[in-house]
Each structure stands twice: as C-alpha cells, then as structure tokens.
Design an enzyme around this catalytic site. Structure first.
Site, PDB file in Angstrom:
ATOM      1  N   SER A   1       3.697   1.141  11.147  1.00  0.00           N
ATOM      2  CA  SER A   1       3.973   2.536  11.504  1.00  0.00           C
ATOM      3  C   SER A   1       4.401   3.392  10.319  1.00  0.00           C
ATOM      4  O   SER A   1       4.594   4.594  10.463  1.00  0.00           O
ATOM      5  CB  SER A   1       5.039   2.605  12.601  1.00  0.00           C
ATOM      6  OG  SER A   1       6.230   1.968  12.178  1.00  0.00           O
ATOM      7  N   GLY A   2       4.571   2.778   9.131  1.00  0.00           N
ATOM      8  CA  GLY A   2       4.711   3.560   7.915  1.00  0.00           C
ATOM      9  C   GLY A   2       6.127   3.868   7.478  1.00  0.00           C
ATOM     10  O   GLY A   2       7.107   3.630   8.187  1.00  0.00           O
ATOM     11  N   GLU A   3       6.213   4.422   6.266  1.00  0.00           N
ATOM     12  CA  GLU A   3       7.464   4.865   5.664  1.00  0.00           C
ATOM     13  C   GLU A   3       7.285   6.296   5.160  1.00  0.00           C
ATOM     14  O   GLU A   3       6.237   6.651   4.630  1.00  0.00           O
ATOM     15  CB  GLU A   3       7.849   3.972   4.483  1.00  0.00           C
ATOM     16  CG  GLU A   3       8.087   2.524   4.819  1.00  0.00           C
ATOM     17  CD  GLU A   3       8.368   1.707   3.565  1.00  0.00           C
ATOM     18  OE1 GLU A   3       9.320   2.053   2.827  1.00  0.00           O
ATOM     19  OE2 GLU A   3       7.643   0.741   3.321  1.00  0.00           O
TER      20      GLU A   3
ATOM     21  N   ASN B   1       5.792   7.199   1.565  1.00  0.00           N
ATOM     22  CA  ASN B   1       4.363   7.250   1.277  1.00  0.00           C
ATOM     23  C   ASN B   1       3.633   8.313   2.081  1.00  0.00           C
ATOM     24  O   ASN B   1       2.652   8.889   1.611  1.00  0.00           O
ATOM     25  CB  ASN B   1       3.727   5.894   1.571  1.00  0.00           C
ATOM     26  CG  ASN B   1       4.490   4.776   0.910  1.00  0.00           C
ATOM     27  OD1 ASN B   1       4.588   4.729  -0.307  1.00  0.00           O
ATOM     28  ND2 ASN B   1       5.056   3.878   1.711  1.00  0.00           N
TER      29      ASN B   1
ATOM     30  N   ASP C   1       0.866  -1.190   0.000  1.00  0.00           N
ATOM     31  CA  ASP C   1       0.000   0.000   0.000  1.00  0.00           C
ATOM     32  C   ASP C   1       0.895   1.230   0.000  1.00  0.00           C
ATOM     33  O   ASP C   1       1.189   1.807   1.043  1.00  0.00           O
ATOM     34  CB  ASP C   1      -0.910  -0.029   1.227  1.00  0.00           C
ATOM     35  CG  ASP C   1      -1.912   1.117   1.247  1.00  0.00           C
ATOM     36  OD1 ASP C   1      -1.905   1.926   0.297  1.00  0.00           O
ATOM     37  OD2 ASP C   1      -2.689   1.224   2.212  1.00  0.00           O
ATOM     38  N   HIS C   2       1.341   1.628  -1.199  1.00  0.00           N
ATOM     39  CA  HIS C   2       2.302   2.711  -1.349  1.00  0.00           C
ATOM     40  C   HIS C   2       1.750   3.834  -2.218  1.00  0.00           C
ATOM     41  O   HIS C   2       0.934   3.604  -3.105  1.00  0.00           O
ATOM     42  CB  HIS C   2       3.595   2.194  -1.996  1.00  0.00           C
ATOM     43  CG  HIS C   2       4.529   1.550  -1.024  1.00  0.00           C
ATOM     44  ND1 HIS C   2       5.883   1.519  -1.221  1.00  0.00           N
ATOM     45  CD2 HIS C   2       4.309   0.916   0.146  1.00  0.00           C
ATOM     46  CE1 HIS C   2       6.468   0.891  -0.209  1.00  0.00           C
ATOM     47  NE2 HIS C   2       5.523   0.515   0.623  1.00  0.00           N
TER      48      HIS C   2
ATOM     49  N   GLY D   1      11.039  -5.765  16.602  1.00  0.00           N
ATOM     50  CA  GLY D   1      11.953  -5.910  17.735  1.00  0.00           C
ATOM     51  C   GLY D   1      11.191  -6.045  19.026  1.00  0.00           C
ATOM     52  O   GLY D   1       9.955  -6.026  19.065  1.00  0.00           O
TER      53      GLY D   1
END
Length: 330
Positions: free
Chosen positions: A105-107, A110, A37-38, A174
C-alpha cells in the site's frame, strides 16, 4: 526447505553496483533476489534511489537462475496499475518466468512526489485492492475497460503476455490486511517474523495455503550488518538504518529524508543493534534469521546494511553465512 534471498537495496547503492551485486549473489548461491522500489532513500546518508524496474531489467539479463521480485511496489499513486501490469509482464518475459510481483500500500516518501494527496490507510488499501483487480485483468492479455472508484482503464491490452503467469505477493501486517488481501494474492510478504500472520492467512477462505504442500510462500526480510568488528557494524547500521527503529506506522507517513532524520535523531547505536544483528558473528545472525522459519516463513531475504561493506560481505561472509543458514534451517 527454506529459501534464502539477497536484497538489492536501491536506497544504498547505484544501479551498476546493484547489477554487479546481483550477479555475485547468484554465483554465491542465493535462491532469490528482491529489489526495493523507492523514489527517495530514507536518509541522506544512504544517497541513492535508481529506478528499480530499470535495474531489474538489467538484472534479468545478467543472471540466469535466481528468482526475482519487487519488495515491494505500490501500484496506486506513483504508478498506475495498468503500467505496473505492463512492466511486470515484460520483466517476466525478460527473466524467463523468474519474476514475482510484490505489492503493497506504499509509503508517503515515494508516492507524494507526483503531487497527489497522501490518503489514509483504509483508502490506500481500497486502492490497492482495486489495483490488483486491474493488474489481474490485464495479465490475461484481453482488452480491458475498467471504471472503478479509484482507477480508469480505457481499451487497454498487454500485447506481450508471458506464458508463465506473473504471481502476486501481497505485503500484510495485521489481521485486517490479511483478511483483505490473502484471497487476492498468491503469496504473503511481511517484515516481521510473526507466526500469527501465517496462521491467519491459512485460515482465510479462498487464500492459497502456506506450508504442508500449499502453493503460497511466506516471504520475509531481515536487515543485518556484517562487518569485521561489532563496533564498525553498529556504527554503519546506525548511520544507514536508524530510520528502521520508527516502525511501519511511523515510516509510512513521513514524506522526506529530512523527516526521517528528524524522527530518528535520538535513536542510538544501541537502539539499532537491538533490532539488527551487528558484527562478524555469523552464528548470531543465523539465530536472528531463524525466527522467520520458526514462524512458518518459507523464504527470507537478507539486507546487508550499507554499500561500504557490501562487496566485502559478498566476498567474505555471504557464502559461509548461507551454509550456516541452510544447515540450521534443515
């Protein structure tokens, strides 16, 4: 039993091609399909970025059996969580209960496009936790008012609520993210075959358990590059997926394809081939994928790199590869 999925890679194929691939992947026998989803591709060479939710709506109508999932949606900046709640409920109805909402949590690539600042990781995780609260509340079908630290919702209600609840799969990487999100999720999402993620998840109070009769799935994803020759596969993987060598800590903060091009300019085909199985050897691909089920993952989605050989992969390699994967996992 391990489930094997096919990835609808919106960065490397157009919307009509993705729907066609989804139909063929179901016919071949994949258990589930996940969609990226970008808003932008990582690299200009990839060349695509159709709206994932529109594509998934079409896929829901064009398929009958295969499970569907976002891998993953960020419900905090580009999308308000109330909108994510609404469209995921609608997709669950369109798919007759086959949809899982994958969240992360996204990039920056985008999310920066809507002109808001790109927050640090701790703040992004705080926003994600609050977004999950909003989505869960709206999925009840009740009238919701929410006045939180990051989001406001005023007199909102989802009017078309599916009988089969939308389950949430949370991307973790993590110990801190596992402890934070395992109690809020139905399933785990990760892009590395790390058995410690699964064991940590199962050790968190209130987390749905993975394995041994537990209800939670551990859903992984691995890029592969099948091609008739190893040289062709390595060339294609380098062209399309050299950004992958940067790792999550780098990739999350780069804002544009130009940034990814600069960050990956010294990545070689050999570097890419160390991380992505390349070539026609299906047994080699199976060996690399096996790291996921050996780490306790219940589901693995394959990413066939690039659009150029996507149809040929589905026509020639996908069915025998699935057969080998299921035999090895059994």
């Amino acid at each position: 039993m391990v489930n094997f999925g096919y990835t609808l890679m919106t960065e490397q194929s157009g919307p009509k091609q993705l729907v066609s691939y989804a139909q063929q992947a179901e016919r071949i026998g994949f258990d589930f399909e996940v969609s990226s989803d970008h808003f932008s591709p990582w690299l200009v060479e990839q060349g695509h970025a159709p709206h994932a939710w529109t594509v998934l709506g079409a896929v829901a109508q064009a398929t009958e059996r295969v499970q569907l999932m976002t891998y993953v949606t960020c419900p905090t900046i580009r999308y308000h969580p109330a909108i994510v709640a609404q469209k995921s409920a609608t997709l669950q109805l369109l798919s007759d209960g086959r949809f899982t909402l994958g969240l992360g949590s996204g990039e920056s690539l985008n999310e920066h496009v809507v002109g808001q600042s790109w927050p640090g990781l701790a703040r992004r995780q705080d926003m994600l936790a609050e977004a999950i609260e909003v989505i869960r509340a709206l999925h009840t079908g009740d009238l919701v008012d929410h006045d939180g630290e990051h989001f406001r919702v005023e007199s909102a209600r989802i009017w078309d609520v599916p009988d089969v609840p939308v389950e949430l799969a949370l991307a973790v990487s993590g110990e801190r993210s596992v402890e934070r999100f395992a109690p809020l999720a139905d399933h785990l999402v990760a892009v590395e075959p790390d058995d410690e993620l699964v064991s940590r998840w199962n050790g968190v109070d209130g987390a749905p358990q993975i394995g041994d009769g537990g209800s939670a799935r551990a859903i992984g994803q691995i890029p592969i590059c099948w091609a008739p020759t190893e040289d062709e596969a390595r060339e294609l993987a380098h062209e399309q997926f050299r950004w992958f060598a940067g790792g999550w800590s780098v990739n999350a903060d780069l804002p544009t394809p130009a940034g990814f091009a600069g960050a990956s300019q010294f990545v070689t085909p050999d570097d890419v081939a160390e991380n992505i199985p390349c070539g026609p050897d299906l047994d080699h691909i199976v060996e690399q994928v096996s790291a996921y089920w050996k780490a306790g993952f219940t589901d693995v989605a394959l990413v066939q790199t690039g659009d150029r050989l996507q149809q040929r992969f589905l026509d020639e390699a996908a069915a025998p590869l699935l057969e080998k994967l299921r035999a090895a996992a059994a």
